[in-house]
Design a protein around this motif. Structure first.
Motif, short mmCIF file in Angstrom:
data_model
loop_
_atom_site.label_atom_id
_atom_site.label_comp_id
_atom_site.label_asym_id
_atom_site.label_seq_id
_atom_site.Cartn_x
_atom_site.Cartn_y
_atom_site.Cartn_z
N ILE A 1 46.90 -93.04 -6.35
CA ILE A 1 47.10 -91.61 -6.60
C ILE A 1 45.89 -90.80 -6.15
O ILE A 1 46.05 -89.67 -5.68
CB ILE A 1 47.46 -91.33 -8.09
N SER A 2 44.70 -91.38 -6.23
CA SER A 2 43.51 -90.65 -5.77
C SER A 2 43.60 -90.35 -4.27
O SER A 2 43.17 -89.29 -3.82
CB SER A 2 42.24 -91.44 -6.08
N TYR A 3 44.22 -91.25 -3.50
CA TYR A 3 44.41 -91.00 -2.07
C TYR A 3 45.47 -89.94 -1.84
O TYR A 3 45.37 -89.14 -0.92
CB TYR A 3 44.79 -92.29 -1.35
N VAL A 4 46.51 -89.96 -2.65
CA VAL A 4 47.55 -88.94 -2.53
C VAL A 4 46.94 -87.55 -2.75
O VAL A 4 47.22 -86.61 -2.01
CB VAL A 4 48.71 -89.20 -3.51
N ILE A 5 46.09 -87.44 -3.74
CA ILE A 5 45.43 -86.16 -4.04
C ILE A 5 44.53 -85.75 -2.87
O ILE A 5 44.56 -84.58 -2.43
CB ILE A 5 44.63 -86.26 -5.35
N LEU A 6 43.77 -86.68 -2.33
CA LEU A 6 42.91 -86.37 -1.19
C LEU A 6 43.74 -85.92 0.02
O LEU A 6 43.36 -84.98 0.72
CB LEU A 6 42.06 -87.59 -0.81
N LEU A 7 44.84 -86.60 0.26
CA LEU A 7 45.70 -86.23 1.40
C LEU A 7 46.33 -84.86 1.20
O LEU A 7 46.45 -84.08 2.15
CB LEU A 7 46.77 -87.29 1.63
N ALA A 8 46.72 -84.55 -0.03
CA ALA A 8 47.29 -83.22 -0.31
C ALA A 8 46.25 -82.13 -0.02
O ALA A 8 46.58 -81.10 0.57
CB ALA A 8 47.76 -83.14 -1.76
N LYS A 9 45.02 -82.37 -0.39
CA LYS A 9 43.95 -81.40 -0.10
C LYS A 9 43.70 -81.32 1.40
O LYS A 9 43.55 -80.23 1.95
CB LYS A 9 42.67 -81.80 -0.82
N TYR A 10 43.66 -82.46 2.06
CA TYR A 10 43.40 -82.52 3.50
C TYR A 10 44.46 -81.76 4.29
O TYR A 10 44.14 -81.00 5.20
CB TYR A 10 43.35 -83.98 3.94
N TYR A 11 45.72 -81.97 3.94
CA TYR A 11 46.83 -81.34 4.66
C TYR A 11 47.25 -80.00 4.07
O TYR A 11 48.19 -79.38 4.56
CB TYR A 11 48.04 -82.28 4.69
N ASN A 12 46.59 -79.58 3.02
CA ASN A 12 46.91 -78.32 2.35
C ASN A 12 48.39 -78.26 1.95
O ASN A 12 49.11 -77.32 2.27
CB ASN A 12 46.53 -77.11 3.22
N CYS A 13 48.82 -79.31 1.28
CA CYS A 13 50.19 -79.36 0.78
C CYS A 13 50.15 -79.87 -0.66
O CYS A 13 49.10 -80.26 -1.15
CB CYS A 13 51.06 -80.26 1.65
N SER A 14 51.28 -79.85 -1.31
CA SER A 14 51.31 -80.29 -2.70
C SER A 14 51.48 -81.81 -2.80
O SER A 14 52.03 -82.44 -1.91
CB SER A 14 52.45 -79.60 -3.45
N VAL A 15 51.00 -82.35 -3.87
CA VAL A 15 51.21 -83.77 -4.18
C VAL A 15 52.71 -84.02 -4.31
O VAL A 15 53.22 -85.04 -3.85
CB VAL A 15 50.45 -84.17 -5.46
N ASP A 16 53.42 -83.06 -4.89
CA ASP A 16 54.88 -83.19 -5.04
C ASP A 16 55.56 -83.35 -3.68
O ASP A 16 56.51 -84.12 -3.54
CB ASP A 16 55.47 -81.98 -5.75
N TYR A 17 55.07 -82.64 -2.66
CA TYR A 17 55.65 -82.77 -1.33
C TYR A 17 55.44 -84.20 -0.80
O TYR A 17 56.37 -84.82 -0.31
CB TYR A 17 55.05 -81.75 -0.36
N ILE A 18 54.23 -84.69 -0.91
CA ILE A 18 53.94 -86.04 -0.43
C ILE A 18 54.79 -87.08 -1.15
O ILE A 18 55.31 -88.01 -0.55
CB ILE A 18 52.44 -86.37 -0.58
N LEU A 19 54.97 -86.90 -2.45
CA LEU A 19 55.73 -87.87 -3.25
C LEU A 19 57.24 -87.71 -3.10
O LEU A 19 58.01 -88.49 -3.64
CB LEU A 19 55.34 -87.76 -4.72
N GLY A 20 57.68 -86.67 -2.38
CA GLY A 20 59.10 -86.46 -2.18
C GLY A 20 59.80 -85.76 -3.32
O GLY A 20 61.02 -85.75 -3.40
N LEU A 21 59.02 -85.14 -4.20
CA LEU A 21 59.60 -84.42 -5.34
C LEU A 21 59.92 -82.98 -5.00
O LEU A 21 60.60 -82.29 -5.77
CB LEU A 21 58.64 -84.46 -6.53
#
Length: 70
Positions: A43-63
């Protein structure tokens, strides 16, 4: 679902797997497995990627299908 999203985000931003692996401070092979869905991404990587790509964690997780944060 997240593995498709992180690959899509990387490609859309013209980044290599190595560049993202370096950002996450992990090996490229480990990151490749996250993209292929054969290894669970922390999850720490998901958060870093959301910040990097300027998108939401929900988007990355498919929510959510909303990519950009408002």
């Amino acid at each position: 679902m997240y593995f498709r999203r992180i690959e899509e985000l990387r490609i859309d931003n013209d980044k290599t797997q190595q560049e993202i692996a370096d950002y996450l401070n992990c090996q490229r092979e480990v990151y490749r497995r996250y993209e292929k869905g054969t290894r669970e991404i922390p999850i720490s990587y998901v958060i870093l990627l959301a910040k990097y790509y300027n998108c939401s964690v929900d988007y990355i997780l498919g929510l959510s299908n909303r990519k950009q944060i408002k």
